[in-house]
Design a protein around this motif. Structure first.
Motif, PDB file in Angstrom:
ATOM      1  N   TYR A 152       0.803  -1.267  -0.027  1.00 46.77           N
ATOM      2  CA  TYR A 152       0.066  -0.071   0.029  1.00 46.77           C
ATOM      3  C   TYR A 152       0.926   1.254  -0.035  1.00 46.77           C
ATOM      4  O   TYR A 152       1.803   1.424   0.932  1.00 46.77           O
ATOM      5  CB  TYR A 152      -0.779   0.047   1.322  1.00 46.77           C
ATOM      6  N   VAL A 153       0.831   2.159  -0.954  1.00 49.99           N
ATOM      7  CA  VAL A 153       1.468   3.348  -1.051  1.00 49.99           C
ATOM      8  C   VAL A 153       0.521   4.360  -0.807  1.00 49.99           C
ATOM      9  O   VAL A 153      -0.385   4.723  -1.541  1.00 49.99           O
ATOM     10  CB  VAL A 153       2.185   3.318  -2.473  1.00 49.99           C
ATOM     11  N   SER A 154       0.571   5.199   0.319  1.00 46.65           N
ATOM     12  CA  SER A 154      -0.002   6.722   0.212  1.00 46.65           C
ATOM     13  C   SER A 154       1.067   7.972  -0.088  1.00 46.65           C
ATOM     14  O   SER A 154       2.076   7.858   0.522  1.00 46.65           O
ATOM     15  CB  SER A 154      -0.379   6.633   1.655  1.00 46.65           C
ATOM     16  N   ALA A 155       0.654   8.474  -0.945  1.00 53.47           N
ATOM     17  CA  ALA A 155       1.467   9.566  -1.662  1.00 53.47           C
ATOM     18  C   ALA A 155       0.629  10.892  -1.695  1.00 53.47           C
ATOM     19  O   ALA A 155       0.304  11.065  -2.835  1.00 53.47           O
ATOM     20  CB  ALA A 155       2.138   9.242  -2.568  1.00 53.47           C
ATOM     21  N   PRO A 156       0.268  11.403  -0.729  1.00 53.64           N
ATOM     22  CA  PRO A 156      -0.493  12.623  -0.881  1.00 53.64           C
ATOM     23  C   PRO A 156      -0.012  13.885  -1.819  1.00 53.64           C
ATOM     24  O   PRO A 156       1.168  14.008  -1.379  1.00 53.64           O
ATOM     25  CB  PRO A 156      -1.011  13.070   0.644  1.00 53.64           C
TER      26      PRO A 156
END
Length: 483
Positions: free
Chosen positions: A347-351
């Motif tokens: 899972y990649v969160s990149a706001p």
């Protein structure tokens, strides 16, 4: 007016403090760490910044209700942005699927099979929301509320797993894998988790996925501010060593520095396993609650990389999920034969938020893989954390997101680190899992067997995730009542 002590300043504890203080009680919040927020943490270094917990807000009305009940509206305090796409999925066979941020868009993109499944999920939500998610857990009486009609029982299908329910509607293997993922929202196995978890994708897709501008950590900060505005005393770096009991009810807490704080009511936002295992005296009248916890399967944990990257990634969504070829092997490695997963879902969160990066030509990625708890796997074993971090970066590269030559620095957080930071036993993110038809009823109730002691947060009813944690605070405030 009751003297209330809240143990732990995670979102659930802070929401309970705000509601109880607004109700006229004298509230003191005691947080072991230097900052409030619990698992909703924030790390900042060299201009790169990261939320270190949840990456999405769902069911925003729950938070609007909290702020409306305690003062100014949510939208006067925080800026919520609806994400579109909500999530971008990449599958091992090269298929890509961007899930829109609106329900109509979801139905159009995911097609008639998923739409039929969502219709069923909406009915399960209708049946369970009020009697289960918004009400105290009361054993057989809760079951009776859920079983008011045979039609409702058939709708919820308590005998079926999430995967079995999905198989009734979904033939596309990508959609089946997408559905399986929602079991991980409660640290569970879709082969064992109940069909009622179909409400998780329904809520996410019907009510949207949202981001708090400036980072999700601003949510607990805002709730802490609201609690203080209503008169609560919020103390950080104040670990609690024990919950004091006298005459069959709580009478306060003992602090790690040797001090004591008297209370008529104690609201515990610490992990329920820690509360029943070490914070209460051995002879406390909570034998049945301890037995239920012992019978439940702990939830999975997570292995985290915080990546400070140079450059930008074209067409990168706020939230990207990269699936393995064999999803069942992942669940086996989490629950059946615990081990660091060789080919995990990533899972990649990149706001896309200037608050998270030093300049326009950089990115800050929060990377998470599901991981077994600390204990079954010794995450403190020399060299394991760094070698597994290298493995996760290699998995990203194999799946088309090779950032190894862009890493300015990285920080690694294991399940053992999560246990130390939050007190969650083994680093279980959600306390107990939803594995098994009776799992929801093994989860600790908000009202403990001990008079004056209540539980909030993801390890208690109704479960993990930001909306449910906040609902647990609403339930507890209702149980305590106004001053």
């Amino acid at each position: 007016m009751a003297r209330v002590v809240v143990v732990g300043a995670g979102l659930g504890g802070l929401a309970a403090a705000a509601r109880l203080a607004a109700g006229g009680h004298r509230v003191t919040v005691l947080e072991q760490g230097p900052e409030v927020g619990g698992k909703l943490g924030w790390v900042s270094r060299d201009g790169h910044a990261f939320d270190t917990g949840p990456s999405l807000v769902t069911l925003p009305q729950v938070f609007r209700d909290l702020f409306d009940a305690t003062g100014d509206p949510l939208d006067d305090v925080l800026q919520l942005e609806r994400l579109d796409p909500a999530v971008a999925y990449r599958f091992a066979d090269g298929t890509r699927l961007a899930v829109p941020g609106t329900l109509d868009g979801v139905r159009e993109v995911l097609g008639p099979e998923w739409s039929a499944f969502l219709d069923r999920a909406a009915e399960i939500w209708r049946v369970t929301e009020q009697p289960f998610l918004r009400s105290p857990l009361r054993g057989a009486r809760t079951l009776a509320r859920l079983a008011r009609s045979s039609a409702d029982v058939r709708t919820v299908a308590p005998w079926a797993s999430l995967r079995k329910l999905g198989a009734q509607y979904l033939t596309d293997p990508h959609l089946r894998m997408l559905l399986d993922r929602y079991a991980t929202y409660s640290g569970s196995d879709p082969r064992l988790a109940p069909a009622a978890l179909a409400t998780v994708p329904w809520v996410e897709q019907a009510y949207g996925s949202w981001y708090v501008r400036g980072g999700l950590h601003r949510l607990p900060l805002a709730v802490a501010d609201r609690a203080r505005e209503r008169g609560a005393d919020v103390r950080t770096s104040s670990p609690v060593a024990e919950v004091l009991v006298e005459g069959g009810r709580v009478c306060g807490v003992g602090l790690a520095d040797g001090g004591r704080l008297a209370a008529d009511v104690v609201v515990c936002n610490a992990d329920a396993a820690a509360l029943y295992g070490s914070l209460l005296p051995p002879g406390a009248p909570v034998r049945r609650a301890r037995a239920s916890l012992a019978a439940a399967t702990p939830s999975s944990s997570g292995f985290v990389l915080l990546l400070a990257l140079s450059g930008r990634t074209p067409d990168l969504a706020h939230h990207t999920v990269l699936f393995p070829a064999d999803y069942d092997a992942e669940f086996d490695g989490l629950f059946t034969d615990p081990r660091p997963l060789p080919d995990p879902t990533v899972y990649v969160s990149a706001p896309d938020d200037p608050a998270t990066r030093p300049d326009a030509d950089s990115e800050s990625w929060f990377v998470l893989v599901n991981a077994p708890r600390h204990g079954p796997v010794d995450w403190d074993a020399p060299g394991l954390a760094d070698s597994y971090a290298d493995d996760v970066l290699a998995v990203l590269a194999r799946r088309g997101l090779d950032v190894r030559d862009r890493v300015r620095w990285r920080e690694v957080r294991t399940p053992a680190d999560l246990e130390r930071a939050t007190g969650s036993v083994g680093g279980s993110i959600y306390g107990t899992s939803s594995n098994g038809a009776s799992a929801a009823f093994l989860r600790p109730a908000n009202a403990s067997p001990l008079r004056g002691l209540y539980l909030v947060g993801g390890s208690s009813h109704p479960g993990g995730g930001l909306p449910l944690v906040t609902l647990s605070a609403e339930i507890v405030a209702g149980l305590v009542g106004p001053a």
